[in-house]
Design a protein around this motif. Structure first.
Motif, PDB file in Angstrom:
ATOM      1  N   PRO B 309      25.286  33.189  33.446  1.00  0.00           N
ATOM      2  CA  PRO B 309      25.542  34.131  34.533  1.00  0.00           C
ATOM      3  C   PRO B 309      25.316  35.564  34.047  1.00  0.00           C
ATOM      4  O   PRO B 309      25.609  35.893  32.907  1.00  0.00           O
ATOM      5  CB  PRO B 309      27.005  33.896  34.877  1.00  0.00           C
ATOM      6  CG  PRO B 309      27.580  33.164  33.737  1.00  0.00           C
ATOM      7  CD  PRO B 309      26.494  32.549  32.955  1.00  0.00           C
ATOM      8  N   VAL B 310      24.752  36.373  34.911  1.00  0.00           N
ATOM      9  CA  VAL B 310      24.605  37.792  34.620  1.00  0.00           C
ATOM     10  C   VAL B 310      25.396  38.528  35.691  1.00  0.00           C
ATOM     11  O   VAL B 310      25.179  38.308  36.878  1.00  0.00           O
ATOM     12  CB  VAL B 310      23.131  38.225  34.667  1.00  0.00           C
ATOM     13  CG1 VAL B 310      23.003  39.721  34.442  1.00  0.00           C
ATOM     14  CG2 VAL B 310      22.337  37.464  33.629  1.00  0.00           C
ATOM     15  N   VAL B 311      26.324  39.352  35.264  1.00  0.00           N
ATOM     16  CA  VAL B 311      27.201  40.015  36.210  1.00  0.00           C
ATOM     17  C   VAL B 311      27.005  41.521  36.110  1.00  0.00           C
ATOM     18  O   VAL B 311      27.016  42.080  35.024  1.00  0.00           O
ATOM     19  CB  VAL B 311      28.672  39.643  35.927  1.00  0.00           C
ATOM     20  CG1 VAL B 311      29.590  40.379  36.866  1.00  0.00           C
ATOM     21  CG2 VAL B 311      28.872  38.150  36.048  1.00  0.00           C
ATOM     22  N   VAL B 312      26.778  42.141  37.264  1.00  0.00           N
ATOM     23  CA  VAL B 312      26.688  43.599  37.294  1.00  0.00           C
ATOM     24  C   VAL B 312      27.971  44.113  37.928  1.00  0.00           C
ATOM     25  O   VAL B 312      28.196  43.926  39.118  1.00  0.00           O
ATOM     26  CB  VAL B 312      25.476  44.067  38.124  1.00  0.00           C
ATOM     27  CG1 VAL B 312      25.369  45.589  38.087  1.00  0.00           C
ATOM     28  CG2 VAL B 312      24.207  43.429  37.598  1.00  0.00           C
ATOM     29  N   PRO B 313      28.849  44.730  37.129  1.00  0.00           N
ATOM     30  CA  PRO B 313      30.108  45.193  37.713  1.00  0.00           C
ATOM     31  C   PRO B 313      29.862  46.368  38.655  1.00  0.00           C
ATOM     32  O   PRO B 313      28.884  47.092  38.507  1.00  0.00           O
ATOM     33  CB  PRO B 313      30.925  45.630  36.496  1.00  0.00           C
ATOM     34  CG  PRO B 313      29.936  45.867  35.417  1.00  0.00           C
ATOM     35  CD  PRO B 313      28.741  45.036  35.709  1.00  0.00           C
ATOM     36  N   SER B 314      30.766  46.508  39.598  1.00  0.00           N
ATOM     37  CA  SER B 314      30.664  47.668  40.481  1.00  0.00           C
ATOM     38  C   SER B 314      31.025  48.904  39.679  1.00  0.00           C
ATOM     39  O   SER B 314      31.703  48.826  38.664  1.00  0.00           O
ATOM     40  CB  SER B 314      31.661  47.529  41.620  1.00  0.00           C
ATOM     41  OG  SER B 314      32.964  47.718  41.097  1.00  0.00           O
ATOM     42  N   ARG B 315      30.573  50.045  40.153  1.00  0.00           N
ATOM     43  CA  ARG B 315      30.874  51.246  39.395  1.00  0.00           C
ATOM     44  C   ARG B 315      32.274  51.759  39.704  1.00  0.00           C
ATOM     45  O   ARG B 315      32.931  52.353  38.852  1.00  0.00           O
ATOM     46  CB  ARG B 315      29.836  52.312  39.721  1.00  0.00           C
ATOM     47  CG  ARG B 315      29.918  53.423  38.743  1.00  0.00           C
ATOM     48  CD  ARG B 315      28.664  54.223  38.713  1.00  0.00           C
ATOM     49  NE  ARG B 315      28.867  55.373  37.883  1.00  0.00           N
ATOM     50  CZ  ARG B 315      28.064  56.417  37.865  1.00  0.00           C
ATOM     51  NH1 ARG B 315      27.015  56.424  38.663  1.00  0.00           N
ATOM     52  NH2 ARG B 315      28.301  57.428  37.080  1.00  0.00           N
ATOM     53  N   GLY B 316      32.743  51.510  40.914  1.00  0.00           N
ATOM     54  CA  GLY B 316      34.068  51.990  41.299  1.00  0.00           C
ATOM     55  C   GLY B 316      35.169  51.152  40.679  1.00  0.00           C
ATOM     56  O   GLY B 316      34.908  50.212  39.936  1.00  0.00           O
ATOM     57  N   SER B 317      36.429  51.484  41.004  1.00  0.00           N
ATOM     58  CA  SER B 317      37.533  50.773  40.374  1.00  0.00           C
ATOM     59  C   SER B 317      37.736  49.387  40.986  1.00  0.00           C
ATOM     60  O   SER B 317      38.447  48.570  40.449  1.00  0.00           O
ATOM     61  CB  SER B 317      38.816  51.597  40.485  1.00  0.00           C
ATOM     62  OG  SER B 317      39.190  51.681  41.839  1.00  0.00           O
ATOM     63  N   ARG B 318      37.094  49.127  42.157  1.00  0.00           N
ATOM     64  CA  ARG B 318      37.217  47.786  42.733  1.00  0.00           C
ATOM     65  C   ARG B 318      36.254  46.867  42.019  1.00  0.00           C
ATOM     66  O   ARG B 318      35.074  46.790  42.338  1.00  0.00           O
ATOM     67  CB  ARG B 318      36.894  47.816  44.232  1.00  0.00           C
ATOM     68  CG  ARG B 318      38.063  48.307  45.085  1.00  0.00           C
ATOM     69  CD  ARG B 318      37.553  48.636  46.468  1.00  0.00           C
ATOM     70  NE  ARG B 318      36.676  47.561  46.946  1.00  0.00           N
ATOM     71  CZ  ARG B 318      37.076  46.595  47.763  1.00  0.00           C
ATOM     72  NH1 ARG B 318      38.313  46.576  48.181  1.00  0.00           N
ATOM     73  NH2 ARG B 318      36.239  45.678  48.164  1.00  0.00           N
TER      74      ARG B 318
END
Lengths: 179, 612
Positions: B309-318
């Motif tokens: 899996p490749v996960v791109v986290p959101s930039r905000g705190s959510r």
């Protein structure tokens, strides 16, 4: 008394140990203060059992690193009940990978006991109760024989980054404003 | 020789700098004591850590961006810029203030390397720096890091070896030396990176290398770093009964490395996401590249993993709500990396090169063909005759279409992936088998990330006459372009001849003979000459004149420029001079103009100002 010769790394290690203990242990800090003023260490007074508040700096620093690398605070501050397991799982990968990296960069963590969990072992008299906790049918005299339920974890080395004078450790993650 | 206590090796890399040291005071009979040197650096604002790698990034912060205390270094300075891990980190969010790949710019013939041009995309208010200045900042950081830990043995007084790509041209080598001189290194030497990798292998073998190679071996060194591919051939010969190593050839400068591979995967995933109507911004693309690198490393080391899996986290705190999740399959990784960068080709394959368009955007001249195997085939093909002068040691099959290596040393982070190391070796061995030669063997025990710095430190020790030294000298012959004396024909340029002024294989600290031909310099005016190099013409001597040549054989380098001061002469007068070449002790090429009369000499400069 002849003074031992310390190598640079021995001095560095000693300085770091002294640094943390000075931060966390007021009595030790007072001793260091006396020593730095040229006084010989005073003979230890008969210490009464006491409680003390740990200095929060390194705890906050570690939290900040976990957030920076693994979005730890973001994860804990979110209401997970609103999401499906698959969504939480995706985020958990970010947290796991990053926090693990941050943790291993700062601390060397090894199990307290090397035996496999579930195996029988015997604790001799004089074992360290802080490192090995007895549970269940705790009666009789050591040596104690029992089953290892959890191997425990201990830190063997601490390598926290150095912080600049006046660095505000209470900011765990700065707000970001893109221009 | 200096009274240095340590031989220090500095790997001044495109993406990372590494430092290593060998204690020179130890007894000769003892084991060589080599150690890595930690490089304290900012890893967050106001937070300093010891790391072995110093990312070669320079960040030029806005005055309001960081408090002065956030920039405090362990040695008590607060420079107005950031070098290392924090620079890379801040730059990923604010690329307009980030200087990266300064080393590649240092050998970019299209730009003025002393001019403040980096970061290229910086708006006017960002104070730009020159590629040279960026290199000085990295070396200066390393100096301070060393001096902080070894206060009794300042780095400037130690025996310092700085590594450069084997493919660096004379101008880029001189600029590297200029950066080292600007920091103040008193005893400095340049060493080619593939040679440093081999020195490291020799050091690690603890004397056992003599059993792993034999006379007649041709060792191919493939150094695949973050940003560049560097190739060298080193031959094992014998003199007076002991083994000798001779570096006989180096490859072209190829801007192609591990970073290109991560980027290729990121673009693949981005295209996949675009199909699901998900678009990524610059920050997310960075995160995606990082995720792809992690997935790639996991899959290439563990054959049991089929998807990651490749996960791109959101930039905000959510974090949970905004995270984009996708997958990278083994098929995709294998196809993109193995087929894309290590395609299965014939030994006769050559990299495709598009004709340069007249107006190229200001940027680095990245390799146009990502096929590393094709670049390798071209190198071995061009060097088929590299070992002819060593006849008696090395024999090739009579109809060999390329030089047949017998051993391979792999270096650089890319080869941490066993799949890619195996593929490279299989490809080479397939070529060898097709021409009836036995397979080349892999030299074991290489240390992929730190080898160059280690080897460079060991080289400082070897230079004191201990241990085996790789011989080689310059890997090119050098020529100046002179117009042949011919009646002028309107509309036709006079034909150009190339006069050899420095033969192949000049060793450090040696002078070339004076050519008998003279060229005319105009007093008081800069006079420029076209300048050429050949990595295959080993037989040319000083004074040899080439009437014609193929671009395969002789490549044009940047011009050289002579400036004759007007003192004692009439301005505009033409003075006949001879051009003299020497290789300095540091390892740079020095050119001088020597007039027929008088005893003066004038330095001839490499023109590093780029083409207008």
């Amino acid at each position: 008394m002849t003074e031992p010769k310390f190598s640079f790394f021995a001095r560095l290690l000693l300085a770091l140990q002294a640094f943390w203990r000075t931060l966390g242990d007021p009595a030790f800090a007072a001793g260091v203060a006396r020593l730095s003023q040229g006084a010989l260490p005073a003979p230890a007074a008969e210490a009464r059992p006491g409680l003390r508040q740990m200095a929060p700096e390194s705890a906050l620093q570690l939290l900040s690193l976990l957030q920076q690398e693994g979005r730890f605070i973001d994860f804990l501050q979110e209401n997970v009940s609103a999401y499906a397991d698959a969504e939480i799982g995706g985020a958990a990968r970010v947290v796991h990978e990053g926090c693990r990296k941050a943790l291993h960069a700062c601390l060397d963590i090894v199990p307290v006991r090397t035996e496999a969990e579930g195996s029988r072992l015997t604790l001799p008299a004089g074992f360290d109760p802080a490192a090995t906790r007895l549970t269940g049918n705790v009666v009789g005299q050591p040596p104690f024989t029992g089953t290892l339920m959890h191997r425990g974890w201990q830190v063997t080395a601490i390598k926290l980054p150095q912080l600049a004078e006046g660095h505000n450790v209470k900011i765990l993650a700065p707000a970001e404003v893109e221009l | 020789m200096s009274a240095a206590r340590y031989a220090v090796g500095i790997d001044l890399g495109t993406t990372h700098c590494v430092m290593s040291a060998v204690d020179l005071t130890q007894d000769e009979s003892e084991q060589v004591v080599q150690q890595m040197v930690a490089i304290p650096q900012l890893t967050g604002p106001g937070s300093v850590e010891d790391r072995l790698l110093l990312p070669s990034f320079l960040y030029l912060p806005h005055p309001d961006e960081l408090a002065p205390n956030d920039l405090t270094l362990p040695w008590g300075t607060q420079p107005p810029f950031v070098v290392g891990e924090l620079a890379r980190n801040l730059g990923s969010r604010t690329p307009i203030r980030l200087v990266s790949s300064a080393k590649s710019w240092l050998c970019h013939p299209g730009v003025d390397r002393r001019a403040s041009i980096l970061p290229v995309e910086a708006p006017p208010e960002v104070p730009q720096v020159s590629p040279l200045q960026a290199s000085i900042h990295y070396l200066e950081h390393l100096r301070q890091a060393w001096d902080h830990q070894y206060p009794d043995a300042p780095l400037l007084e130690q025996e310092v070896t700085i590594t450069v790509p084997a493919s660096f041209d004379p101008a880029a080598r001189e600029l590297t030396d200029e950066a080292a001189a600007a920091v103040g290194f008193g005893h400095r030497t340049l060493l080619e990176e593939p040679q440093a990798a081999l020195y490291s292998w020799i050091l690690a073998s603890e004397g056992g290398w003599r059993k792993q190679v034999e006379v007649g071996d041709i060792i191919l060194v493939i150094d695949l770093g973050g940003g560049t591919t560097d190739l060298s051939l080193i031959v094992v010969t014998e003199r007076d009964g002991s083994l000798e190593l001779n570096r006989v050839a180096v490859g072209d400068h190829i801007l192609l490395g591990g970073d290109n591979m991560d980027l290729a995967l990121a673009h693949l995933v981005r295209t996949k996401l675009a199909g699901q109507n998900i678009s990524l911004d610059l920050w997310q693309l960075q995160a995606l590249t990082h995720g792809c690198r992690t997935a790639k490393e996991a899959m290439l080391t563990d054959p049991a993993i089929d998807t990651m899996p490749v996960v791109v986290p959101s930039r905000g705190s959510r974090l949970i709500g905004g995270t984009i999740r996708t997958e990278l399959t083994r098929e995709e990784v294998t196809h993109t990396l193995v087929e894309g960068f290590f395609p299965w080709v014939d030994a006769s394959a050559r990299p495709a090169s598009r004709a340069r368009t007249a107006l190229t955007k200001l940027g680095l001249p990245y390799a146009q063909d990502a096929g590393i195997t094709r670049h390798l085939a071209a190198f071995l093909g061009r060097q088929t005759h590299a070992t002819e002068a060593l006849a008696g040691f090395v024999t090739l099959p009579p109809n060999a279409s390329f030089l047949h290596p017998t051993a391979v040393l792999l270096n650089g982070g890319v080869f941490k992936a066993p799949l890619l190391a195996e593929r490279t070796l299989e490809m080479l061995n397939a070529w060898l088998q097709a021409e009836g030669s036995p397979p080349a063997r892999l030299l074991e025990g290489a240390d992929l990330d730190l080898a160059v710095a280690r080897g460079a430190a060991y080289y400082g020790y070897v230079r004191r006459g201990r241990g085996v030294r790789i011989r080689g000298g310059t890997a090119k012959a050098y020529y100046v372009g002179i117009e042949s004396a011919m009646p002028a024909v309107p509309g036709m340029e006079p034909p150009l001849q190339a006069l050899c002024i420095a033969p192949f294989g000049m060793e450090e600290g040696t002078d070339a003979a004076l050519p008998s031909q003279e060229v005319g310099l105009v007093v008081g005016e800069p006079v420029r000459f076209r300048f050429f190099g050949s990595s295959v013409r080993r037989e040319d001597r000083v004074g040899s004149v080439l009437e014609q040549w193929s671009p395969e054989e002789v490549e044009e380098l940047e011009e050289i420029e002579a400036n004759l001061p007007a003192e004692g002469r009439t301005s505009g007068e033409v003075v006949p001079v001879r051009l003299h070449a020497a290789v300095t002790e540091v390892g740079t090429l020095r050119l001088e103009a020597i007039p027929r009369e008088g005893h003066e000499t004038w330095k001839v400069e490499f023109d590093v100002r780029g083409q207008e």
